[in-house]
Design a protein around this motif. Sequence first.
Motif, short mmCIF file in Angstrom:
data_model
loop_
_atom_site.label_atom_id
_atom_site.label_comp_id
_atom_site.label_asym_id
_atom_site.label_seq_id
_atom_site.Cartn_x
_atom_site.Cartn_y
_atom_site.Cartn_z
N THR A 1 -2.01 15.62 24.70
CA THR A 1 -3.24 15.94 23.98
C THR A 1 -2.93 16.24 22.51
O THR A 1 -3.62 15.76 21.61
CB THR A 1 -3.96 17.15 24.63
OG1 THR A 1 -4.31 16.80 25.97
CG2 THR A 1 -5.20 17.54 23.85
N SER B 1 -2.36 11.69 16.28
CA SER B 1 -2.43 10.25 16.00
C SER B 1 -3.84 9.78 15.68
O SER B 1 -4.02 8.85 14.91
CB SER B 1 -1.84 9.44 17.16
OG SER B 1 -2.68 9.53 18.29
N GLU B 2 -4.84 10.46 16.24
CA GLU B 2 -6.23 10.09 15.96
C GLU B 2 -6.80 10.86 14.78
O GLU B 2 -7.99 10.78 14.50
CB GLU B 2 -7.07 10.32 17.22
CG GLU B 2 -6.68 9.40 18.37
CD GLU B 2 -7.31 9.78 19.70
OE1 GLU B 2 -8.27 10.59 19.71
OE2 GLU B 2 -6.83 9.28 20.74
N LYS B 3 -5.92 11.61 14.10
CA LYS B 3 -6.29 12.37 12.89
C LYS B 3 -7.52 13.24 13.13
O LYS B 3 -8.46 13.29 12.32
CB LYS B 3 -6.48 11.44 11.70
CG LYS B 3 -5.22 10.65 11.37
CD LYS B 3 -5.31 9.95 10.05
CE LYS B 3 -4.12 9.10 9.74
NZ LYS B 3 -2.82 9.68 9.80
N LYS B 4 -7.51 13.98 14.24
CA LYS B 4 -8.64 14.83 14.60
C LYS B 4 -8.43 16.30 14.20
O LYS B 4 -9.29 17.12 14.46
CB LYS B 4 -8.89 14.75 16.11
CG LYS B 4 -9.43 13.42 16.55
CD LYS B 4 -9.78 13.42 18.01
CE LYS B 4 -10.42 12.11 18.43
NZ LYS B 4 -10.75 12.09 19.85
N ILE B 5 -7.29 16.61 13.60
CA ILE B 5 -7.02 18.01 13.27
C ILE B 5 -7.49 18.35 11.87
O ILE B 5 -8.18 19.34 11.65
CB ILE B 5 -5.51 18.33 13.45
CG1 ILE B 5 -5.15 18.16 14.93
CG2 ILE B 5 -5.20 19.75 12.97
CD1 ILE B 5 -3.68 18.29 15.25
N TYR B 6 -7.14 17.53 10.90
CA TYR B 6 -7.48 17.82 9.50
C TYR B 6 -8.49 16.80 8.99
O TYR B 6 -8.22 16.02 8.10
CB TYR B 6 -6.22 17.81 8.63
CG TYR B 6 -5.22 18.85 9.07
CD1 TYR B 6 -5.48 20.20 8.93
CD2 TYR B 6 -4.02 18.47 9.66
CE1 TYR B 6 -4.57 21.15 9.35
CE2 TYR B 6 -3.10 19.41 10.08
CZ TYR B 6 -3.39 20.76 9.93
OH TYR B 6 -2.49 21.71 10.34
N LYS B 7 -9.69 16.83 9.60
CA LYS B 7 -10.76 15.92 9.17
C LYS B 7 -11.27 16.33 7.79
O LYS B 7 -11.65 15.50 6.99
CB LYS B 7 -11.91 15.96 10.17
CG LYS B 7 -11.58 15.40 11.51
CD LYS B 7 -12.80 15.44 12.40
CE LYS B 7 -12.39 15.71 13.82
NZ LYS B 7 -13.49 16.02 14.69
N GLU B 8 -11.30 17.65 7.57
CA GLU B 8 -11.79 18.17 6.30
C GLU B 8 -10.62 18.85 5.60
O GLU B 8 -9.74 19.41 6.24
CB GLU B 8 -12.90 19.18 6.53
CG GLU B 8 -14.11 18.56 7.25
CD GLU B 8 -15.02 19.65 7.83
OE1 GLU B 8 -14.91 20.81 7.42
OE2 GLU B 8 -15.83 19.29 8.68
N ASP C 1 -2.20 13.02 20.79
CA ASP C 1 -3.44 12.27 20.57
C ASP C 1 -4.24 12.86 19.40
O ASP C 1 -4.77 12.11 18.57
CB ASP C 1 -4.32 12.27 21.83
CG ASP C 1 -3.75 11.41 22.94
OD1 ASP C 1 -2.83 10.60 22.68
OD2 ASP C 1 -4.21 11.56 24.10
N LEU C 2 -4.35 14.19 19.33
CA LEU C 2 -5.07 14.83 18.24
C LEU C 2 -4.46 14.44 16.89
O LEU C 2 -5.18 14.19 15.93
CB LEU C 2 -5.03 16.35 18.40
CG LEU C 2 -5.91 16.95 19.49
CD1 LEU C 2 -5.56 18.41 19.72
CD2 LEU C 2 -7.38 16.79 19.16
#
Length: 151
Positions: A132, A138-145, A135-136
Amino acid sequence: MKEKTIDYVLRATWMAVSKMYNEEAGKAGSTMATGFALLSIDPETGTPSTSLGPKMGMEATSLSRILKTMEDKGLILRRKNPKDGRSVLIHLTDFGREMRDYSKKVVLRFDEAVKESVSEEDLKTFIEVANTIMDLISEKKIYKEEIKLKH
């Protein structure tokens, strides 16, 4: 911080594993990076040098240095790829195969020791959590902003 962050636990654990692997590799005059490279090379058909970096998650310059050292130690041979003359296949020498077997035993012993001490259910959960996290990232879901600085 009173509580350890997930990052701290991951980093400290990996540093301990890395140190342990380097100590074991050192007994055979090697390093963890060399062992990892040996395990990433197909012992039968060889491996294209261009696919080793991504396979190992390593930059080309670091990989080049490791491959040069491995070649100097007689662990690998570089041969032209018969299917594509522009690329090079990395092949293991007999000594390279021997060291690959040693590296494999070291990794499998680590796995055995963990499996002897951690329940199958906990290990499954650990792997799910690690996947998980990957995945977070590699999918760039942590630092969106962007995180704003006060200054």
